[in-house]
Every structure is written in C-alpha cells, then in structure tokens.
Motif scaffolding. Structure first.
Motif, PDB file in Angstrom:
ATOM      1  N   GLN A 214       8.466   8.837  -4.595  1.00 34.02           N
ATOM      2  CA  GLN A 214       7.033   9.240  -4.546  1.00 34.02           C
ATOM      3  C   GLN A 214       6.185  10.703  -4.603  1.00 34.02           C
ATOM      4  OE1 GLN A 214       7.949   7.258  -1.839  1.00 34.02           O
ATOM      5  NE2 GLN A 214       8.316   5.605  -2.924  1.00 34.02           N
ATOM      6  N   MET A 220       1.460   7.241  -3.074  1.00 36.85           N
ATOM      7  CA  MET A 220       1.252   6.217  -1.755  1.00 36.85           C
ATOM      8  C   MET A 220      -0.100   5.967  -2.055  1.00 36.85           C
ATOM      9  SD  MET A 220       3.630   7.654   0.853  1.00 36.85           S
ATOM     10  CE  MET A 220       2.999   9.699   0.406  1.00 36.85           C
ATOM     11  N   PRO A 238       4.187   3.900   0.517  1.00 41.85           N
ATOM     12  CA  PRO A 238       4.996   3.925  -0.217  1.00 41.85           C
ATOM     13  C   PRO A 238       4.514   3.220  -1.911  1.00 41.85           C
ATOM     14  CG  PRO A 238       5.773   4.114   2.013  1.00 41.85           C
ATOM     15  CD  PRO A 238       4.949   3.531   1.749  1.00 41.85           C
TER      16      PRO A 238
END
Length: 240
Positions: A214, A220, A238
C-alpha cells in the motif's frame, strides 16, 4: 454472508477463505508512535475507544500480539465486557477469543498473563528450529506450532484457518504490524490517532521500515471515520 467489504461495520467475508479475515488495530500519536521510552505504558486511548476495541475483540475468533508485546505490556487479551462475554457463550463460543503470539527467538514466559488469564485456547507460532525449545519452556500452557524458517505469516494464517479461526484481530506491536501489512494479509486497518506528539526517536513506532504493497500508487480505501472524544478513528481497507 457477503464476500465483500463491510463499510457499515467490520469483518465480513470470512466464509470460504483460505486464511482468516484479518483486522489490524493500533492507537498511535500524531507522529506515529505507539509508546514512549518511559517506564509506564503510554495511554493513547480513552475509555470509549477501549470499549470500541473490546467490541472488535468480541467479534474475533482469535487475538494476536507479538512476543515483544507480551514482555513489554503483559496483556491479558480478554473480552472486558460481561455482556459481550455472555453473548459469545450464548452463541456457542468461548467467553474470549483464542490467543495467538509469534516469536522468532522463542523468548516467552509461561507465567505471563497471556498464558494464565482466562479459559481459552493459546497458540505460539515460532520458527521450526525453535519449536522443541519453546515446547519445553511452555509445557501444556499453549500449543506450539512451527511456521517455517524464517517464520512465514502465510503459513501461520493457513494453520489458524485449519484450526477453525475465521476472524483474527492483530493488536501489534511494531514488528507484527510491519509483518502483516508488508505481507499484504490485512483486510481492515483500524487506527486511532491521539492528539499529541511523542517525538522520541528510540520509542516504538506503529510500523518499522519495510516494503508495503500500500504505497503512493496503491492507496488504501477509507471506510468509516469518527471522532471519539479528542481522538480520531479511521477504518482503512488495504487494496489487494
């Protein structure tokens, strides 16, 4: 049950998975620390936020912390609310979730409250080479499981799923959050920000240096957000 994300609550999509649904949870300062260097534990949450955490604990089938957290904080890892414990029992579940810890070096104390508090299953995951030593140290207080050399989080999660754990709450500390997030096995991230700075370079941070899926090019998704007193709670999903 839906196999999608749960924007109204948490933890949907547990049926038919090869690993548990994982919620990682942390309370941090504005500069990203989960504690300071003082002898006393730094309080980042208030009573209302601790009750929110207790709600997630009651949802879970198992709670996971690293062995470093056991040594530093000696947590009981139990559901605090009598009403939530009763509701779990009524649903045919133990009063509190199973407890899970992981240790690469095998340094665990059988007298820690992780092992002595509450009536629930306890699992210790360690490197294959340290299994005999950890089993000898713990005796019958926990089930000790080898999870590879080096310790493999995917193997750990698959073993938990085989043991009937569908919903896992990961509560830290830094090394554990880094391991789970960098491996891309966190389904929800719950972060509460406390309105102050720690500013101590030797203090533990939420995550350590690592390579995380991420990044800036794979942001996210924000789910719920709400104010809790002077704290701010954020729920993130995520991206795969």
């Amino acid at each position: 049950m839906s196999t999608g994300r749960c924007l109204s609550g948490f933890g949907e999509g547990t049926i038919g998975r090869v690993r548990p649904y994982v919620i990682a949870s942390a309370a941090v300062s504005l500069d990203g620390y989960i504690d300071d260097v003082g002898a006393a534990r730094l309080m980042l949450s208030d009573d209302e936020d601790l009750d929110r955490v207790d709600e997630v604990r009651a949802w879970a089938d198992a709670l996971l912390v690293g062995a470093g957290t056991l040594r530093a904080d000696d947590p009981r890892l139990l559901v605090r609310s009598a009403e939530r414990r009763a509701a779990r029992v009524e649903a045919g579940r133990p009063p509190s979730p199973a407890k899970v810890t992981l240790t690469r070096c095998g340094k665990v104390d059988p007298g820690a409250r992780f092992f002595t508090a509450g009536e629930t299953e306890r699992y210790v995951y360690t490197c294959d080479r340290t299994v005999p030593r950890v089993r000898a140290a713990l005796g019958s207080v926990a089930t000790v499981v080898g999870a590879g050399d080096p310790l493999d989080v995917h193997r750990l999660l698959a073993d938990l799923r085989d043991r009937g754990i569908e919903r896992l709450m990961v509560e830290g500390g830094s090394a554990v959050h880094t391991l789970f997030l960098s491996a891309g096995v966190v389904d929800e991230l719950h972060v509460v920000y406390a309105p102050f700075f720690v500013g101590q370079s030797a203090a533990p941070r939420f995550v350590n240096a690592g390579v995380f899926p991420q990044g800036p090019d794979n942001r996210m998704t924000l789910g719920k957000s709400r104010q809790i007193g002077d704290l701010m709670f954020l729920q993130y999903f995520p991206q795969p």
